[in-house]
Design an enzyme around this catalytic site. Structure first.
Site, short mmCIF file in Angstrom:
data_model
loop_
_atom_site.label_atom_id
_atom_site.label_comp_id
_atom_site.label_asym_id
_atom_site.label_seq_id
_atom_site.Cartn_x
_atom_site.Cartn_y
_atom_site.Cartn_z
N ASP A 1 46.54 32.36 40.92
CA ASP A 1 45.23 32.78 40.42
C ASP A 1 44.62 33.75 41.42
O ASP A 1 45.23 34.11 42.43
CB ASP A 1 44.32 31.58 40.15
CG ASP A 1 43.92 30.83 41.41
OD1 ASP A 1 44.64 30.94 42.41
OD2 ASP A 1 42.88 30.13 41.40
N SER B 1 37.62 32.51 42.39
CA SER B 1 38.88 31.90 41.97
C SER B 1 39.47 32.56 40.73
O SER B 1 39.80 33.73 40.72
CB SER B 1 38.66 30.39 41.77
OG SER B 1 39.87 29.71 41.58
N ASP C 1 42.46 33.72 43.78
CA ASP C 1 42.30 33.45 45.22
C ASP C 1 43.49 32.70 45.80
O ASP C 1 43.46 32.31 46.96
CB ASP C 1 40.99 32.71 45.50
CG ASP C 1 41.02 31.25 45.05
OD1 ASP C 1 41.72 30.95 44.06
OD2 ASP C 1 40.34 30.42 45.68
#
Length: 452
Positions: free
Chosen positions: A247, A108, A249
Site C-alpha cells: 500500500d 496509508s 506507506d
C-alpha cells in the site's frame, strides 16, 4: 480523558480541512516538542531531543513536513528528515538512530487528497495513549518559541533508504536467496517505490516493478494492495512466479500466485504460521482480528496452533501479541506483524517471510495458498441516520441469534459500528455463499428498520 484529534492510527483527514492544515500541523509539532522537552512530561528528554520525520509520496507531504519541522524547532527539538520512506522504515530508523520519537506523514491506503501524522516511540512502536493525550493537552496552550539559542536544528539523513534496505534483507536467512524467481512488485506509487525493488533484486530475484513512478497525485491510484487487478494482469503477462503489492506507506502487503490468484492477509498469515510451526519457531499462537476469516481459525485449530482475536486495527493486534507474549499476528487487509523481525507491521518483511516458506518448502506460492480455502464472507454497510446501541436492541439480538442458530457452529455473525462513518457493518461468514448472503441481507434489513 477523551481524544480530540488522535484516532487509532494517528491524526488523519482531508488536506486543507481541519486538522490537516499547515497551521494545525505546526502546532502539533510544537505540542509534541513540548512533551519531549517538558520537565514533567512522559517523554521528558531535557534539551535538544531529536525527532525523525519520514513521509510517503503525497504532494502535500512537502507542506506538512515543513510545518512539522517548524513546530518542533520552535519547541527546541532537533529534526532528522528521511524524505519518502515507508512507515515501517521510520519505525526502524527511529530505533537505529536513537531518536526519541518518529513521525510519518501518510494516509496509508487512502487517496492522495488525504494525509495524516503517525507517531512512533523510541522503540519503534505506537505511542502510548498517555503520551498522545499529553500532546493533545499541549495543543490547547499558546505557542511560545524557545529562545533563539535553544531552537532546534534540522538535517537530512541521506542514507536512510540504504539503511532500511539492508535491514529488510537481514530478516531473510543468509543461507537462502531468491535466484531463479521472477517477481512483480506493485509499489502503489507510494513510499516503497525506491526501496522494495532493490531488496528483492539484491536477494537474487528478477524484479519487474510497476506502480513505481510516483508524481505526488497517483499514490494508490488503481494500483497497490487495495487495487490488485493490475498486479494480477502483470504476473500473467510476464509469466512471473508471483506478485507482491504494497500500500501507499508500505505497511500492508497482498500477494498474487503464478496463476494470477490473489492471496489476502489471512492466507499469507496462515502460510507464515504453518512454516514456523513446522520449523518449531512459532513461539506461541497467532493473533487475528474480529474480521479474520473463520477458516483460518479452524485451520490453525486442526494443527494445535492457538488463535486469538483482537479489535480491528494493527494497534490492537500488537497489544494482544504483547499480552500473550506471542510474535505473529495480522489482519486480512495485509497488515502482518512478526515481532521477532520488526516492532511494527511491514509489507516487505511480511512478503519475505512468505518467500522463506516458498523457498524452504519447495512448493509454489499457488500450492501453499491452496492449503487454506477461505469461507465466503459477506459484508454489508448500512447507512444510519442515528446512533444505534447494538447491545440494547432486542430485535437485532434476535436476528443475530437466529442466524447463528442456522449456521450451527459453521459460521460467524459480526455487527460493529464504523469508527469513521455513520454506518453499521454487518458481516456474516460460513461455508455456503448463498446462505451467508441471505443471512447478511436479513440482518441488514433489521438494522435499517432500527436506524430510521
Amino acid at each position: 480523558m477523551s481524544r480530540k484529534y488522535f484516532g487509532t492510527d494517528g491524526v488523519r483527514g482531508r488536506v486543507g480541512q481541519s486538522p490537516i492544515t499547515p497551521d494545525f500541523v505546526m502546532r502539533l509539532g510544537y505540542a509534541a516538542g513540548r512533551v519531549l522537552t517538558g520537565i514533567d512530561s512522559p517523554l521528558a528528554q531535557g534539551s535538544h531531543p531529536s525527532v525523525l520525520i519520514g513521509k510517503d509520496t503525497r504532494i502535500s507531504g512537502y507542506m506538512l513536513e515543513a510545518a512539522l519541522e517548524a513546530g518542533l524547532a520552535a519547541a527546541g527539538v532537533d529534526v532528522m528528515l528521511t524524505g519518502p520512506m515507508p512507515t515501517p522504515a521510520v519505525a526502524y530508523l527511529t530505533r537505529a538512530l536513537r531518536a526519541q520519537v518518529g513521525i510519518v506523514i501518510t494516509a496509508s491506503h487512502n487517496p492522495f487528497e488525504d494525509n495524516g501524522i503517525k507517531f512512533f516511540s523510541a522503540e519503534g512502536t505506537k505511542l502510548d495513549d498517555a503520551i498522545e493525550l499529553a500532546i493533545e493537552a499541549e495543543l490547547d496552550k499558546p505557542m511560545e518559541v524557545v529562545p533563539s539559542a535553544q531552537l532546534g536544528k534540522a538535517r537530512r539523513i541521506n542514507d536512510a533508504a540504504g539503511r532500511y534496505i539492508e535491514f529488510c534483507k537481514s530478516t531473510f536467512p543468509n543461507a537462502l536467496d531468491l535466484r531463479g524467481m521472477k517477481i512483480v512488485l506493485d509499489c502503489a506509487n507510494g513510499a516503497t517505490y525506491h526501496v522494495a525493488p532493490p531488496v528483492f533484486h539484491e536477494l537474487g530475484a528478477e524484479v519487474i516493478a510497476i506502480g513505481n513512478q510516483p508524481d505526488g497525485l497517483n499514490i494508490n491510484l488503481e494500483c497497490g494492495s487495495t487495487h490488485t487487478d493490475a498486479l494480477c494482469r502483470a504476473v500473467i503477462e510476464h509469466g512471473a512466479d508471483l506478485g507482491i503489492a504494497f500500500d501507499g506507506d508500505g505497511d500492508r502487503v497482498m500477494m498474487v500466485d503464478g496463476n494470477g490468484r490473489l492471496l489476502d492477509g489471512d492466507q499469507l498469515l496462515y502460510i507464515i504460521a504453518m512454516h514456523r510451526q513446522l520449523r518449531g519457531c512459532l513461539n506461541g499462537g497467532v493473533v487475528g482480528t474480529l474480521m479474520t476469516n473463520l477458516a483460518l481459525e479452524h485451520a490453525l485449530a486442526k494443527v494445535g496452533i492457538p488463535f486469538a482475536r483482537a479489535k480491528v486495527g494493527d494497534r490492537y493486534v500488537l497489544e494482544l501479541l504483547n499480552q500473550r507474549q506471542w510474535q505473529l499476528g495480522g489482519e486480512n487487509s495485509g497488515h502482518i506483524l512478526a515481532l521477532d523481525k520488526h516492532s511494527s507491521g511491514d509489507g516487505i518483511i511480511a512478503a519475505l517471510q512468505v518467500l522463506h516458506a516458498v523457498k524452504t518448502s519447495g512448493k509454489s506460492l499457488a500450492a501453499l495458498g491452496a492449503e487454506l480455502t477461505l469461507y465466503p464472507q459477506v459484508l454489508i454497510n448500512v447507512n444510519v441516520k442515528k446512533r444505534i446501541n447494538l447491545d440494547a436492541s432486542a430485535e437485532l439480538k434476535a436476528a443475530v441469534q437466529a442466524a447463528e442458530s442456522e449456521l450451527n457452529g459453521s459460521g460467524r455473525v459480526l455487527l460493529r459500528a464504523s469508527g469513521t462513518e455513520p454506518k453499521i457493518r454487518v458481516m456474516v461468514e460460513g461455508q455456503s455463499k448463498p446462505q451467508v448472503q441471505a443471512l447478511a441481507e436479513r440482518i441488514a434489513e433489521v438494522v435499517k428498520a432500527q436506524a430510521h
